[in-house]
Each structure stands twice: as structure tokens, then as C-alpha cells.
Enzyme design. Structure first.
Site, short mmCIF file in Angstrom:
data_model
loop_
_atom_site.label_atom_id
_atom_site.label_comp_id
_atom_site.label_asym_id
_atom_site.label_seq_id
_atom_site.Cartn_x
_atom_site.Cartn_y
_atom_site.Cartn_z
N SER A 84 0.85 -1.20 0.00
CA SER A 84 0.00 0.00 0.00
C SER A 84 0.88 1.24 0.00
O SER A 84 1.64 1.47 0.95
CB SER A 84 -0.90 0.02 1.24
OG SER A 84 -1.44 1.32 1.38
N MET A 104 -8.91 8.69 -0.48
CA MET A 104 -9.77 9.15 0.62
C MET A 104 -10.34 10.53 0.31
O MET A 104 -9.72 11.30 -0.42
CB MET A 104 -8.95 9.24 1.91
CG MET A 104 -8.17 7.99 2.24
SD MET A 104 -7.21 8.25 3.71
CE MET A 104 -6.25 6.73 3.73
N HIS A 155 -8.45 1.52 -3.82
CA HIS A 155 -9.40 1.31 -2.72
C HIS A 155 -10.06 2.65 -2.43
O HIS A 155 -9.41 3.56 -1.91
CB HIS A 155 -8.60 0.76 -1.52
CG HIS A 155 -9.36 0.67 -0.25
ND1 HIS A 155 -8.73 0.50 0.98
CD2 HIS A 155 -10.69 0.70 0.02
CE1 HIS A 155 -9.65 0.44 1.93
NE2 HIS A 155 -10.83 0.57 1.38
N MET A 181 -11.75 -5.29 5.62
CA MET A 181 -10.89 -4.38 6.39
C MET A 181 -10.65 -4.99 7.77
O MET A 181 -11.59 -5.44 8.44
CB MET A 181 -11.56 -3.01 6.57
CG MET A 181 -11.71 -2.19 5.31
SD MET A 181 -10.16 -1.87 4.45
CE MET A 181 -9.21 -0.93 5.66
N ASP A 185 -7.01 -6.04 4.38
CA ASP A 185 -6.28 -4.77 4.44
C ASP A 185 -6.30 -4.21 5.85
O ASP A 185 -7.36 -4.06 6.46
CB ASP A 185 -6.99 -3.79 3.48
CG ASP A 185 -6.31 -2.44 3.35
OD1 ASP A 185 -5.19 -2.27 3.85
OD2 ASP A 185 -6.94 -1.55 2.73
C1 DX5 Z 1 -6.20 2.04 5.68
C2 DX5 Z 1 -5.83 1.65 4.29
C3 DX5 Z 1 -4.77 0.65 4.19
C4 DX5 Z 1 -3.44 1.05 4.80
C5 DX5 Z 1 -2.85 -0.19 5.37
O1 DX5 Z 1 -7.26 2.90 5.61
O2 DX5 Z 1 -6.96 1.16 3.60
O3 DX5 Z 1 -4.59 0.20 2.86
O4 DX5 Z 1 -2.54 1.60 3.88
O5 DX5 Z 1 -1.73 0.15 6.07
P1 DX5 Z 1 -1.09 -0.79 7.17
O6 DX5 Z 1 -0.61 -2.01 6.47
O7 DX5 Z 1 0.00 0.06 7.74
O8 DX5 Z 1 -2.17 -1.11 8.19
ZN ZN Z 2 -6.60 0.21 1.65
#
Ligand code: DX5
Ligand code: ZN
Length: 211
Positions: free
Chosen positions: A6, A35, A65, A136, A169
Site C-alpha cells: 500500500s 480518501m 481502494h 478491512m 487490508d
Molecule cells: C487504511 C488503508 C490501508 C493502509 C494499510 O485505511 O486502507 O490500505 O494503507 O496500512 P497498514 O498495512 O499500515 O495497516
Molecule cells: Zn486500503
């Protein structure tokens, strides 16, 4: 297992430098967290940055995403740029039919995302029309959060109604990857564990060796 680094935890001063060692290590697919400061309390990057990445790295696969209240605002720009995967959250007022049609038109794979507290049954009517599901394991919005192991109990229930790839994720690290894959997860996303390590390519190798 397929691992999607990511880019949210990569060094935004120079994404190219962050990506190159991973590309050399053979990683083709990358997770892009988009986001809107509304569905989640954070803003990351959007189509202009992804357009630059696309033109710099035409050989890679991008997995967008969408942590946004209204995916239709940015869906067409992303499809035109050419991302390979798009995932949308079930917790919004989802204009699913329209999103599905647009993704089909561009040949982009569509995923449905469940927040940690969202029940599998909430998406039952849509599962036959998606290519993958993203579970998630943290509240979306930020990298570096703690993994919520309870999410793994959803996998069996989901598997009984969905046969495509299941992605996970949030909070994935070298200590929990074995348990995650053993639970039946096909694709994992990892941000901080990879990009905050001394040697991101070596960390991916360790992920692969652990499972
Ligand atoms: C969180 C994101 C993830 C994030 C994961 O909102 O959707 O993709 O980058 O990061 P780690 O692996 O650090 O939890
Ligand atoms: Zn993500």
C-alpha cells in the site's frame, strides 16, 4: 497469497524511489488508498497522482481502494487513467449498478469492501456481481493501525457464498501473516510493515517465506 504493497506508507517525496526496489523484486500489483476527508477522516491522493504513476509505470497493476462517500465523482477519471482493480465500500449509499456498468465497460475488476464491523450478510445481494471482496481489519483512513483478529472469523461465512479472491487490508505484519493466510485470505495489503522497514523488498520476501 498475493501481496499488494500500500503506497499510503511510501515516501511521498519520491514515490518512484520507493517503488523501484519492489519492482526489481518482481512485485507487479500495488494498492492505492483514495480518501475524501468525508467517508474517512483523512485525505491521501487522487487521480492526478495516479495518472503520473500510470504513465511512469505502465507495466504495473493498480488496485484503487475508494474510501469515499461518492465513488462516482472519481470513478470515470480512474477508469480512464486505467487502474486494474477498483473497490468500493458497502457502508455508503452505493450506486452499485452504475459502478458495475462503468467498470465492465472499461474491463476493470470490481471489489466490495467490508469495514471491520460490517456483517457479511449486508452485501449478499451484490456478491455475485463483484470480482473480489476486501475485508478491512482496521477502521479505514490511516496506515499503521493494529490488526483486529476478529475479522478472520468472517472468512468462512464469506467463502460459503463467494468463490472469488478475498483480500485483507490493515495491520498485516510478519507476526500475523501466517494466521491470515491459514484463515483463507488470498490477497493481502500491507503498508507500514513494508515501507517503514529498512529493506522493503526483503520484507516482502519474508512475507512470502513465512506462508
Ligand atoms: C487504511 C488503508 C490501508 C493502509 C494499510 O485505511 O486502507 O490500505 O494503507 O496500512 P497498514 O498495512 O499500515 O495497516
Ligand atoms: Zn486500503
Amino acid at each position: 497469497m498475493r501481496i499488494f504493497p500500500s503506497l499510503l506508507s511510501a515516501d511521498f517525496r519520491c514515490l518512484k524511489t520507493s517503488l523501484e526496489p519492489l519492482i526489481r523484486a518482481g512485485i507487479k500489483q500495488y494498492h492505492l488508498d483514495i480518501m475524501d476527508g468525508n467517508f474517512v477522516p483523512n485525505i491521501s491522493y487522487g487521480p492526478p497522482v495516479i495518472r503520473s504513476l500510470r504513465s511512469g509505470f505502465p507495466e504495473l497493476e493498480f488496485d484503487a481502494h475508494l474510501m469515499v462517500r461518492d465513488p462516482l465523482v472519481i470513478l470515470e477519471p480512474l477508469l480512464e487513467i486505467g487502474v486494474e482493480y477498483i473497490s468500493v465500500h458497502l457502508e455508503i449509499d452505493l450506486q452499485f449498478k452504475k459502478i458495475r456498468e462503468l467498470c465492465q465497460q472499461y474491463g476493470t475488476k470490481l471489489g466490495l469492501v467490508y469495514n471491520p464491523d460490517t456483517e457479511i450478510s449486508r452485501g449478499s445481494a451484490l456478491l455475485e456481481d463483484v470480482d473480489f471482496v476486501l475485508l478491512m481489519a482496521v477502521q479505514p483512513g490511516f496506515g499503521g493501525q493494529k490488526f483486529r483478529p476478529g475479522v478472520l472469523s468472517k472468512v468462512d461465512q464469506l467463502r460459503s457464498v463467494f468463490s472469488g479472491p478475498i483480500q485483507l487490508d490493515g495491520g498485516v505484519n510478519l507476526d500475523n501473516i501466517e494466521e491470515i493466510v491459514a484463515a483463507g485470505i488470498d490477497w493481502v495489503v500491507s503498508g507500514s510493515t513494508i515501507f517503514e522497514s529498512m529493506d522493503p523488498a526483503e520484507t516482502i520476501k519474508q512475507f512470502e517465506e513465512t506462508v
